[in-house]
Design an enzyme around this catalytic site. Structure first.
Site, mmCIF file in Angstrom:
data_model
loop_
_atom_site.group_PDB
_atom_site.id
_atom_site.type_symbol
_atom_site.label_atom_id
_atom_site.label_comp_id
_atom_site.label_asym_id
_atom_site.label_seq_id
_atom_site.Cartn_x
_atom_site.Cartn_y
_atom_site.Cartn_z
ATOM 1 N N THR A 63 -40.510 3.168 22.197
ATOM 2 C CA THR A 63 -39.228 2.460 22.202
ATOM 3 C C THR A 63 -39.139 1.489 21.034
ATOM 4 O OG1 THR A 63 -39.152 2.652 24.612
ATOM 5 C CG2 THR A 63 -37.657 1.071 23.611
ATOM 6 N N CYS A 64 -40.221 0.807 20.738
ATOM 7 C CA CYS A 64 -40.222 -0.144 19.616
ATOM 8 C C CYS A 64 -40.013 0.590 18.297
ATOM 9 C CB CYS A 64 -41.532 -0.929 19.588
ATOM 10 S SG CYS A 64 -41.854 -1.860 21.096
ATOM 11 N N ALA A 65 -40.692 1.706 18.118
ATOM 12 C CA ALA A 65 -40.543 2.500 16.905
ATOM 13 C C ALA A 65 -39.113 3.010 16.771
ATOM 14 C CB ALA A 65 -41.537 3.663 16.918
#
Length: 165
Positions: A59-61
């Site tokens: 999700t962060c990527a």
């Protein structure tokens, strides 16, 4: 304290997001070249702060990729991607992904950015990392939008964050 979840399990931050209409506290964060960036470096620009636990999660990527895609189309706007990752990990990720339109900043030294903005997790599996949040500043440095993502594995609302610009 904000009560969030990680895959349904309760996890808490040290405080609440800064209030809309207030000024964000200045910070000193580490760039991927190990130089120091402060909020003052972006004076006169609109700023989107994309804050997340770690560049090495899906999700962060995805949030970095999506903001990178949008950033090149934004007038007088800087997108800052902030995590507790080491600057080397941020640089590796951006190099591998061809990320060029966002500025990665690390809060690894002492977590002061997360702590001063109520973003650091105080318990749970992610204790010590920053929560997933978006803070948008106008060109005068006033906060005009915030979003604290309540379920850590969920993506932020990109459209809402960019719509205020």
């Amino acid at each position: 304290m904000a009560s969030l979840t990680l895959k349904g399990n309760s996890i808490n931050t040290s405080g609440e997001l800064p209030k809309i209409g207030s000024k964000l506290t200045d910070f000193k964060l580490v760039k991927t070249d190990l130089s120091i960036a402060s909020l003052r470096d972006f004076a006169g620009s609109k700023v989107v702060l994309n804050i997340f636990p770690s560049v090495d999660t899906g999700t962060c990527a995805t949030s970095i990729r999506k903001f990178n895609e949008s950033a090149s189309k934004l007038d007088n706007t800087k997108v800052l991607c902030i995590s507790r990752d080491l600057p080397f990990a941020q640089k590796r990720f951006c190099g591998a992904e061809g990320i060029e339109n966002v500025i990665n900043l690390s809060d690894f030294k002492d977590g002061s950015f997360g702590k001063s903005n109520g973003l650091d997790f105080v318990d749970g599996l992610l204790a010590g990392l920053n929560s997933r949040a978006i803070i948008v500043l106008d060109a005068n440095g006033t906060i005009i939008y915030t979003q604290q993502v309540s379920e850590i594995v969920d993506e932020p609302n990109y459209e809402a964050a960019l719509a205020v610009l």
